[in-house]
Every structure is written in C-alpha cells, then in structure tokens.
Design a protein around this motif. Structure first.
Motif, mmCIF file in Angstrom:
data_model
loop_
_atom_site.group_PDB
_atom_site.id
_atom_site.type_symbol
_atom_site.label_atom_id
_atom_site.label_comp_id
_atom_site.label_asym_id
_atom_site.label_seq_id
_atom_site.Cartn_x
_atom_site.Cartn_y
_atom_site.Cartn_z
ATOM 1 N N PHE A 2 29.058 40.726 50.815
ATOM 2 C CA PHE A 2 29.780 41.342 49.709
ATOM 3 C C PHE A 2 29.173 40.855 48.399
ATOM 4 C CE2 PHE A 2 32.951 40.829 53.130
ATOM 5 C CZ PHE A 2 33.318 42.157 53.316
ATOM 6 N N SER A 3 28.810 41.766 47.521
ATOM 7 C CA SER A 3 28.321 41.376 46.208
ATOM 8 C C SER A 3 29.503 41.171 45.265
ATOM 9 C CB SER A 3 27.387 42.445 45.643
ATOM 10 O OG SER A 3 26.937 42.071 44.363
ATOM 11 N N TYR A 4 30.423 42.096 45.300
ATOM 12 C CA TYR A 4 31.648 41.958 44.511
ATOM 13 C C TYR A 4 32.741 42.822 45.125
ATOM 14 C CZ TYR A 4 30.389 46.476 42.390
ATOM 15 O OH TYR A 4 30.051 47.794 42.189
ATOM 16 N N PRO A 39 43.985 39.126 34.648
ATOM 17 C CA PRO A 39 44.800 40.162 33.996
ATOM 18 C C PRO A 39 46.177 40.187 34.656
ATOM 19 C CG PRO A 39 43.369 41.162 35.620
ATOM 20 C CD PRO A 39 42.983 39.711 35.561
ATOM 21 N N PRO A 40 47.120 40.950 34.128
ATOM 22 C CA PRO A 40 48.449 41.047 34.742
ATOM 23 C C PRO A 40 48.366 41.654 36.149
ATOM 24 C CG PRO A 40 48.482 41.858 32.486
ATOM 25 C CD PRO A 40 47.046 41.689 32.856
ATOM 26 N N ILE A 41 49.343 41.334 36.986
ATOM 27 C CA ILE A 41 49.424 41.920 38.324
ATOM 28 C C ILE A 41 49.405 43.442 38.209
ATOM 29 C CG2 ILE A 41 50.882 42.225 40.375
ATOM 30 C CD1 ILE A 41 49.749 39.490 40.320
ATOM 31 N N GLY A 42 48.605 44.072 39.055
ATOM 32 C CA GLY A 42 48.522 45.531 39.035
ATOM 33 C C GLY A 42 47.339 46.065 38.256
ATOM 34 N N GLU A 43 46.751 45.201 37.401
ATOM 35 C CA GLU A 43 45.593 45.617 36.611
ATOM 36 C C GLU A 43 44.318 45.540 37.453
ATOM 37 O OE1 GLU A 43 45.340 46.601 33.285
ATOM 38 O OE2 GLU A 43 47.531 46.719 33.289
ATOM 39 N N GLN A 44 43.305 46.301 37.029
ATOM 40 C CA GLN A 44 42.027 46.299 37.736
ATOM 41 C C GLN A 44 41.271 44.992 37.476
ATOM 42 O OE1 GLN A 44 40.235 48.891 39.739
ATOM 43 N NE2 GLN A 44 42.426 49.250 40.064
ATOM 44 N N ILE A 45 40.541 44.538 38.497
ATOM 45 C CA ILE A 45 39.760 43.317 38.373
ATOM 46 C C ILE A 45 38.513 43.428 39.236
ATOM 47 C CG2 ILE A 45 41.009 42.177 40.265
ATOM 48 C CD1 ILE A 45 40.660 39.522 38.765
ATOM 49 N N LYS A 46 37.422 42.854 38.744
ATOM 50 C CA LYS A 46 36.168 42.821 39.497
ATOM 51 C C LYS A 46 35.811 41.367 39.757
ATOM 52 C CE LYS A 46 31.308 44.338 39.269
ATOM 53 N NZ LYS A 46 30.291 45.060 38.452
ATOM 54 N N VAL A 47 35.655 41.022 41.020
ATOM 55 C CA VAL A 47 35.397 39.635 41.400
ATOM 56 C C VAL A 47 34.063 39.534 42.142
ATOM 57 C CG1 VAL A 47 36.298 37.612 42.593
ATOM 58 C CG2 VAL A 47 37.889 39.310 41.667
ATOM 59 N N HIS A 48 33.156 38.727 41.609
ATOM 60 C CA HIS A 48 31.862 38.486 42.260
ATOM 61 C C HIS A 48 32.103 37.457 43.367
ATOM 62 C CE1 HIS A 48 29.696 40.680 39.111
ATOM 63 N NE2 HIS A 48 30.595 40.162 38.305
ATOM 64 N N THR A 49 31.701 37.800 44.580
ATOM 65 C CA THR A 49 32.109 36.993 45.726
ATOM 66 C C THR A 49 30.975 36.361 46.529
ATOM 67 O OG1 THR A 49 32.180 39.009 47.087
ATOM 68 C CG2 THR A 49 34.230 38.328 46.031
ATOM 69 N N GLY A 62 35.564 33.672 44.949
ATOM 70 C CA GLY A 62 35.260 34.652 43.909
ATOM 71 C C GLY A 62 35.220 34.107 42.495
ATOM 72 N N PHE A 63 34.449 34.825 41.653
ATOM 73 C CA PHE A 63 34.264 34.449 40.252
ATOM 74 C C PHE A 63 34.248 35.697 39.381
ATOM 75 C CE2 PHE A 63 32.401 31.451 43.129
ATOM 76 C CZ PHE A 63 32.865 30.227 42.673
ATOM 77 N N LEU A 64 34.581 35.525 38.119
ATOM 78 C CA LEU A 64 34.648 36.673 37.220
ATOM 79 C C LEU A 64 33.293 37.058 36.645
ATOM 80 C CD1 LEU A 64 37.999 35.957 35.317
ATOM 81 C CD2 LEU A 64 37.599 37.410 37.322
ATOM 82 N N THR A 65 32.303 36.149 36.742
ATOM 83 C CA THR A 65 30.969 36.465 36.224
ATOM 84 C C THR A 65 29.897 36.110 37.254
ATOM 85 O OG1 THR A 65 30.517 34.291 35.230
ATOM 86 C CG2 THR A 65 31.768 35.879 33.886
ATOM 87 N N LYS A 66 28.753 36.778 37.149
ATOM 88 C CA LYS A 66 27.624 36.471 38.030
ATOM 89 C C LYS A 66 27.104 35.065 37.757
ATOM 90 C CE LYS A 66 25.813 41.165 38.719
ATOM 91 N NZ LYS A 66 24.638 42.053 38.509
ATOM 92 N N ASP A 67 27.180 34.652 36.506
ATOM 93 C CA ASP A 67 26.697 33.321 36.139
ATOM 94 C C ASP A 67 27.490 32.243 36.858
ATOM 95 O OD1 ASP A 67 25.077 31.503 34.390
ATOM 96 O OD2 ASP A 67 27.056 30.983 33.621
ATOM 97 N N ASP A 68 28.816 32.379 36.871
ATOM 98 C CA ASP A 68 29.654 31.399 37.563
ATOM 99 C C ASP A 68 29.314 31.365 39.049
ATOM 100 O OD1 ASP A 68 30.884 30.864 35.179
ATOM 101 O OD2 ASP A 68 32.722 31.947 35.624
ATOM 102 N N PHE A 72 27.828 28.224 41.232
ATOM 103 C CA PHE A 72 28.554 27.845 42.448
ATOM 104 C C PHE A 72 27.583 27.720 43.615
ATOM 105 C CE2 PHE A 72 30.631 29.483 46.365
ATOM 106 C CZ PHE A 72 31.616 28.519 46.542
ATOM 107 N N LYS A 73 26.669 28.672 43.740
ATOM 108 C CA LYS A 73 25.680 28.642 44.828
ATOM 109 C C LYS A 73 24.745 27.440 44.684
ATOM 110 C CE LYS A 73 25.559 33.618 45.772
ATOM 111 N NZ LYS A 73 24.732 34.864 45.699
ATOM 112 N N LEU A 74 24.407 27.089 43.447
ATOM 113 C CA LEU A 74 23.562 25.914 43.227
ATOM 114 C C LEU A 74 24.284 24.645 43.699
ATOM 115 C CD1 LEU A 74 21.986 26.531 39.692
ATOM 116 C CD2 LEU A 74 20.834 26.627 41.910
ATOM 117 N N LEU A 75 25.570 24.569 43.413
ATOM 118 C CA LEU A 75 26.357 23.413 43.844
ATOM 119 C C LEU A 75 26.405 23.310 45.366
ATOM 120 C CD1 LEU A 75 29.360 23.474 41.337
ATOM 121 C CD2 LEU A 75 27.784 21.568 41.677
ATOM 122 N N LEU A 76 26.432 24.461 46.026
ATOM 123 C CA LEU A 76 26.455 24.465 47.488
ATOM 124 C C LEU A 76 25.189 23.851 48.076
ATOM 125 C CD1 LEU A 76 27.921 28.010 48.312
ATOM 126 C CD2 LEU A 76 29.104 25.807 48.348
#
Length: 202
Positions: A2-4, A39-49, A62-68, A72-76
């Motif tokens: 999964f990319s996001y 965002p509030p419950i029910g709002e759209q969200i995109k999560v990079h996974t 999951g993270f809100l940005t590709k950078d995060d 995270f992958k570097l830490l792994l």
C-alpha cells in the motif's frame, strides 16, 4: 503493498485511527504528531502507509506526509528499533527535530522517547548521520515557516546554514545552536552571534 490509503476518518484511538474506504475500515497505527493534526471525524484524509507483515499479523503504520514516512523507514533500518519504537520516536519529536538531533549529536533529545535509552539513541545518530543532510533539514524547516512570523525552528535552520557557510561542520553548528536558549522573538542575527560565542568557547 500500500502506498497510501484515502478515505473518511471513521474513528480515533489513543495510538491509531480507522479510515473508512468504501465501507472497509482500515486500522492504522499513527504517531502523536498525526493525532494532533487530524481532521474532524467524517472528513476525508490521506494517509501514507507502511505495512508490517508477520506470521501472526499484518499491521499498518501511517503518516500524513511522504517525508514522515521516509524518515520512519530510515529509523526501521537502525538495529534495535522496530516499527513501534520508530513510531514512538516520531511521537516525541517531529521528523525535522529528529534530523537536527541526529546531525547535532543530540542523543539526549532522542533518548526522551519512552523505551529508547541513551545507547539506542547514540546508535540512531551513528547509523542515520550519513543518511540525513543539513541542507535537506534546513530547507524543509524553512519551507514550513510562514514569511510573516519568525518561529524558533526557522531561525535555528537559518543560523545553522549561516554557520556551515562560514566553514563549520553541520555537527559543530547544531551543537553551538543547541546551547543557546532561544526565545520566540529572537532574531537570526542574535542567535548567530550567541552561537559563534559558543564556538569560540569550545
């Protein structure tokens, strides 16, 4: 795999969220940083996974940005740090704060993470220092600082760039800056002068 995942935010828990995609709820573990920006419950969200696959379970992080996600992958890749440990680090500090801690040899900042001792923090610095650059950290910091206001992170970044331009290493620059008590209304020039004094005192 999964990319996001993009859908509506269905539920929020202490360490995770549920994203509804066409009637299917995806359970995703997130950092405290993510939880504070939802965002509030029910709002759209995109999560990079990132998907962890084990014999007994498959877990999404999951993270809100590709950078995060990339940090995270570097830490792994650091021995002794698994997904939960990496998530814990990025809950205590932002990816930019982690970059500056690594480049500034600030093991104490990383060791504030629950479950991450000083030795592990030093290992993070040792194994990630060559994979992170001061320029990337500074550019990312400055891109997030509004033009109309001076934020602590922004002046740190500008001062660090100025010191490296003067010939100091990124490690020396960030160590000198970290010794300065920075106030919200402090200007870059003031921080630079104080950092240079710290350089002279070393």
């Amino acid at each position: 795999m999964f990319s996001y995942i993009k859908g509506s935010l269905a539920d929020v828990m202490a360490d995770s969220i549920v994203v509804d995609v066409s009637g299917i709820g995806w359970h995703i573990y997130v950092t405290g940083q993510v939880l504070s920006q939802l965002p509030p419950i029910g709002e759209q969200i995109k999560v990079h996974t990132w998907l962890q696959v084990r014999e007994d379970a498959m877990t999404l992080f999951g993270f809100l940005t590709k950078d995060d996600l990339s940090v995270f992958k570097l830490l792994l890749g650091v021995s002794g740090i698994g997904p939960k440990g990496a998530l814990a680090v990025l809950s205590v500090m932002t990816t930019d704060d982690l970059r500056f801690a690594v480049l500034g040899d600030d093991a104490k900042a990383i060791a504030k993470t629950p479950g991450i001792g000083t030795k592990t923090a030093q290992r993070v610095i040792l194994e990630l220092k060559d994979k992170l650059s001061l320029e990337e950290a500074v550019e990312h910091k400055l891109s997030q600082v509004p033009d109309e206001q001076t934020e602590t992170s922004g002046i740190k970044a500008e001062a660090a760039m100025a010191l490296t331009a003067l010939g100091y290493s990124s490690s020396e620059a960030l160590k000198a800056i970290s010794r300065v008590e920075i106030t919200q209304d402090m200007e870059v020039e003031t921080l630079l002068k104080l950092a240079l004094k710290n350089m002279a005192a070393v």
